[in-house]
Scaffold this motif. Sequence first.
Motif: not given
Length: 413
Positions: A347, A352, A364, A324, A357, A35
């Motif tokens: 998420d 995250k 995210i 995610a 992504t 990420f």
Amino acid sequence: MEDATARQLESCRICASRDLALVLDLGSTPLANAFVAPERAAEPELRFPLEVLQCGRCRLVQLSVVVRPDVLFRTYLYSSSASAPMVEHFDRLAAELAQRFALPGACVVEVGSNDGVLLARLAARGVRAVGVEPAANLAAIANARGLETWNEFFSADSARRVLAAKGPAAVVVANNVLAHIDDLGAMLRALDVLLARDGVFAAEVPYLGDLLEHVEYDTIYHEHLSYFALAPLRTLLASGGLEVFDVERLPVHGGSVRVFAGRAGRHAGTERLARALEGESAAGLTDRGRFVDFATRVQASREALRRLLSELRGAGRRLAGYGATAKSTTLLSFCGIGAETLAFIADTTPLKQGLLTPGTHIPILPDDALLAERPDYTLLLAWNYADAIMRGHASYLAAGGRFVHPMPLARIL
Ligand code: TMP
Ligand code: ZN
């Protein structure tokens, strides 16, 4: 490609055969858990071919590219505790291990113990639980919770030091670890060092039978070097002097198996193991022909998802994603779905949130973004938790939101 970060697989990691046939090509993808921080969005990202090979001798299914483990696992953003169903799953495992193999006071070592989700449940049952976890950020979280975690890769060397400090392990647990390991021989030597004479090795791996049957092609990514059927797994463990004596089928991660193994001759094989092995062989699970069919179904799955999302977009619907996941990197990349289609991905993992992504750079957001933004349709990228997610988002559904399940053929739930 033959650079410092990855190597090309030349021979099978179980039997060393060079007879490796290409059975599926998913194109080139970024690393599934890489990420991206927004301020680094302009920097180039690592990408590697995602090609699946099968060994003609032992039948192990494996990737053509092996990314260096420290690149993948030294800091790791997947935390098991972020998924409530996994917490329950590990609670049940702790109960089973404590009841069958690890009496109070026994030493249990977990390899790849993540943030300590299982260690905590074992400790609550009076077991001396120790984790060995290569990700520094996760080991630190576990240690801060008082769950002893050695920040190391599991090797004969670390096993010797754990042995010296803790004594032989009644149980060594490895959940979703074997598929991540390139040098499985070294793993087996480490087990041999640490396991008590009557000790038990308990390992969970995603099951090839479920992958093929339910077209779970998105569970293929660079961290997953091997895709196990029971037969090659047994061959592998036997090469390290271990005999599988029991197996359970599990619903987690789209369908997994948990095998129990011990030193040769120390544990009687169960009836359900015999049945599972017969079933696998009768189904021809490792026949090469199975992959021809699988590859066709993967293409059909991609087309169905692209068609549905493009129809919804064409009708002016607002779309987002949920989960995610590592597997979303494969799905989004292989299907060519990006930020033009999904406005964000929600998420529950704090690590995250706020990141983008890999490759597709979709923002995210925290879980509650679903209700706050209320997209018309939400693509379930964590489809393995579909039921729990639907239950947890009743308000979103009540407000008219809908989930799209991508597997095996995209459909609105
Ligand atoms: P996994 O499928 O590899 O376990 O990853 C699941 C991801 O989905 C992980 O990032 C946590 C996230 N998640 C949610 O956002 N909400 C949920 O309800 C669940 C179960 C998982
Ligand atoms: Zn092989």
